[in-house]
Design an enzyme around this catalytic site. Structure first.
Site, PDB file in Angstrom:
ATOM      1  N   TYR A 155       0.821  -1.214   0.000  1.00  0.00           N
ATOM      2  CA  TYR A 155       0.000   0.000   0.000  1.00  0.00           C
ATOM      3  C   TYR A 155       0.859   1.270   0.000  1.00  0.00           C
ATOM      4  O   TYR A 155       0.417   2.310  -0.453  1.00  0.00           O
ATOM      5  CB  TYR A 155      -0.915   0.035   1.229  1.00  0.00           C
ATOM      6  CG  TYR A 155      -2.253  -0.640   1.059  1.00  0.00           C
ATOM      7  CD1 TYR A 155      -2.343  -1.973   0.683  1.00  0.00           C
ATOM      8  CD2 TYR A 155      -3.432   0.059   1.302  1.00  0.00           C
ATOM      9  CE1 TYR A 155      -3.576  -2.594   0.548  1.00  0.00           C
ATOM     10  CE2 TYR A 155      -4.665  -0.550   1.172  1.00  0.00           C
ATOM     11  CZ  TYR A 155      -4.737  -1.876   0.789  1.00  0.00           C
ATOM     12  OH  TYR A 155      -5.964  -2.474   0.658  1.00  0.00           O
ATOM     13  N   LYS A 206       3.217 -15.381   2.165  1.00  0.00           N
ATOM     14  CA  LYS A 206       3.358 -16.121   0.903  1.00  0.00           C
ATOM     15  C   LYS A 206       4.850 -16.394   0.727  1.00  0.00           C
ATOM     16  O   LYS A 206       5.478 -16.002  -0.277  1.00  0.00           O
ATOM     17  CB  LYS A 206       2.760 -15.277  -0.241  1.00  0.00           C
ATOM     18  CG  LYS A 206       2.664 -15.988  -1.572  1.00  0.00           C
ATOM     19  CD  LYS A 206       1.603 -17.077  -1.634  1.00  0.00           C
ATOM     20  CE  LYS A 206       1.660 -17.800  -2.968  1.00  0.00           C
ATOM     21  NZ  LYS A 206       0.800 -19.016  -3.017  1.00  0.00           N
ATOM     22  N   ASP A 239      -3.051 -18.194   0.375  1.00  0.00           N
ATOM     23  CA  ASP A 239      -4.099 -18.884  -0.401  1.00  0.00           C
ATOM     24  C   ASP A 239      -4.780 -19.945   0.464  1.00  0.00           C
ATOM     25  O   ASP A 239      -6.012 -20.062   0.494  1.00  0.00           O
ATOM     26  CB  ASP A 239      -3.537 -19.480  -1.701  1.00  0.00           C
ATOM     27  CG  ASP A 239      -2.237 -20.248  -1.525  1.00  0.00           C
ATOM     28  OD1 ASP A 239      -1.651 -20.216  -0.424  1.00  0.00           O
ATOM     29  OD2 ASP A 239      -1.814 -20.906  -2.495  1.00  0.00           O
TER      30      ASP A 239
HETATM   31  C1  IPM Z   1     -10.363  -1.376   4.212  1.00  0.00           C
HETATM   32  C2  IPM Z   1     -10.672  -0.718   2.891  1.00  0.00           C
HETATM   33  C3  IPM Z   1      -9.544   0.235   2.546  1.00  0.00           C
HETATM   34  C4  IPM Z   1      -8.279  -0.571   2.369  1.00  0.00           C
HETATM   35  C5  IPM Z   1      -9.810   1.125   1.307  1.00  0.00           C
HETATM   36  C6  IPM Z   1     -11.071   1.952   1.479  1.00  0.00           C
HETATM   37  C7  IPM Z   1      -8.647   2.013   0.986  1.00  0.00           C
HETATM   38  O1  IPM Z   1     -10.900  -1.668   1.907  1.00  0.00           O
HETATM   39  O2  IPM Z   1     -10.155  -0.668   5.206  1.00  0.00           O
HETATM   40  O3  IPM Z   1     -10.313  -2.610   4.260  1.00  0.00           O
HETATM   41  O4  IPM Z   1      -8.028  -1.140   1.284  1.00  0.00           O
HETATM   42  O5  IPM Z   1      -7.512  -0.651   3.313  1.00  0.00           O
END
Ligand code: IPM
Ligand code: MN
Length: 388
Positions: A155, A206, A239
């Protein structure tokens, strides 16, 4: 009063726990309004020492101020010990340019406050087994917590981007990465939580393919050996973990994993609880020298734009997030239990919003479900007083 809290002045009115209440977008404001009523009940009836400050987020403040996260909201969050968050996102958000959206995003908040430990409890309520997508025998005894690392991994990894190659193709790329400290601090949260529960941690990675996961697994094993060898530790590839969550979810106690695996597995696990609308979460930052940590509490369900504004969303995910706040930020386990028992009582008495209604059941509005929880709170608290 616990001497520890006395020392840091938590019993002093001028030093009450500060809560920012941010409904946000989609169904966020509707469900958060019910949580706000519950918060008011706890300050009025149980003397919970907190102050609430409401603040806006999303398209409405954007149209007024040019920011999805206006200065007033930033200030409210900045001073808050805990943020009760509704949801972000929706179709109307197309009106907000990507740059403005990014400047005030939930991901940015997670990162800014270093909310690295995301706790997502998955509990199957037997009262809901008729409306659940999995069979009752699979849901029996399901009670586990996913701890998702929330501020690192793919992320946030760099480099990232979209480029155009010499032959005209586009190429999107992201970087998955984890460092020793990032892994160990979230794994520590998992081991510590397991010690308060059934003492089992399952780490998900993984490692048969990804170097990030090789490091993840080795660091979890090393920390376990050094500090937590009393806790039972197992490992699953992601998985297989996805399959096990639907095959036999009751086997898990605490599951710990990285950011993207945790995102995917927690949606999957929502079905092992019976309903996405029921799920709360807590995102916790690092502990300061007073033992306090910034925290954000939000339902897992998101903004659900298809039903926003209709007053039919299930507020229980948000209300149960308040229970997590009572336990984790306010250190009021008896009040947290009381709220969870009230939710159970409301469900046992047949209170259902549309998402958890069995065929033919009466469907309550969001507000009516709030009413049902508040009257259950009165009843459960009253019974407690009689027994005292
Ligand atoms: C979550 C959501 C968020 C994420 C989105 C809204 C960015 O799906 O909190 O699980 O991917 O973390
Ligand atoms: Mn998600």
């Amino acid at each position: 009063m616990d001497p520890f809290y006395k020392e840091i002045g938590m019993n002093n009115r001028s030093n009450m726990v500060k809560v920012a209440v941010v409904g946000g977008e989609g169904i966020g404001p509707e469900v958060t309004a019910q949580s706000h009523r519950v918060l008011n009940w706890f300050t009025a009836k149980r003397g919970v020492p907190m102050t609430m400050r409401e603040a806006q987020y999303g398209i409405i403040p954007y149209l007024a101020t040019g920011k999805v996260l206006p200065d007033d909201t930033v200030e409210a969050m900045e001073e808050a010990d805990a943020i009760v968050w509704g949801a972000t996102g929706g179709p109307e958000t197309k009106e907000v340019p990507a740059s403005a959206r990014k400047a005030g995003s939930l991901l940015g908040l997670r990162s800014k406050y270093d909310l690295y430990a995301n706790l997502r409890p998955i509990v199957a309520n037997p009262a809901l087994s008729d409306s659940a997508p999995l069979k009752a025998h699979v849901l029996k005894g399901v009670d586990f917590v996913i701890i998702r690392e929330l501020t690192s991994g793919i992320y946030f990894g760099e480099p990232r981007g979209i480029e155009t190659l010499a032959d005209g193709q586009r190429r999107g790329f992201n970087t998955e990465q984890y460092t020793t400290n990032q892994i160990r601090r979230v794994a520590r949260s998992a081991f510590e939580l397991a010690r308060t529960r059934r003492n089992k941690v399952c780490s998900v990675d993984k490692a048969n393919v990804l170097e990030t996961s090789v490091v993840w697994r080795e660091e979890v094993i090393a920390l376990h050996r050094e500090e937590f060898s009393d806790v039972e530790l197992t490992h699953l590839y992601v998985d297989n973990a996805a399959m096990q969550i639907v095959r036999e979810p009751a086997q898990f106690d605490v599951m710990v994993t990285g950011n993207i695996f945790g995102d995917i597995l927690s949606d999957c696990a929502a079905m092992a609880s019976g309903s996405l609308g029921m799920l709360p979460s807590a995102s916790l930052g690092p502990m300061d020298k007073f033992g306090r940590r910034k925290a954000l509490y939000e339902p897992v369900h998101g903004s659900a734009p298809d039903i926003a504004g209709k007053g039919i969303a299930n507020p229980l995910g948000s209300i149960l997030s308040v229970a997590m706040m009572l336990r984790l930020t306010l250190n009021r386990p008896a009040d947290a239990d009381l709220l969870e028992r009230a939710v159970d009582a409301a469900l046992a008495a047949g209170a259902r919003t549309a998402d958890i209604a069995e065929p033919g059941a009466k469907k309550l509005s969001t507000m009516e479900m709030g009413d049902a929880v508040l009257s259950a709170l009165e009843k459960v608290a009253g019974r407690e007083r009689e027994h005292a």
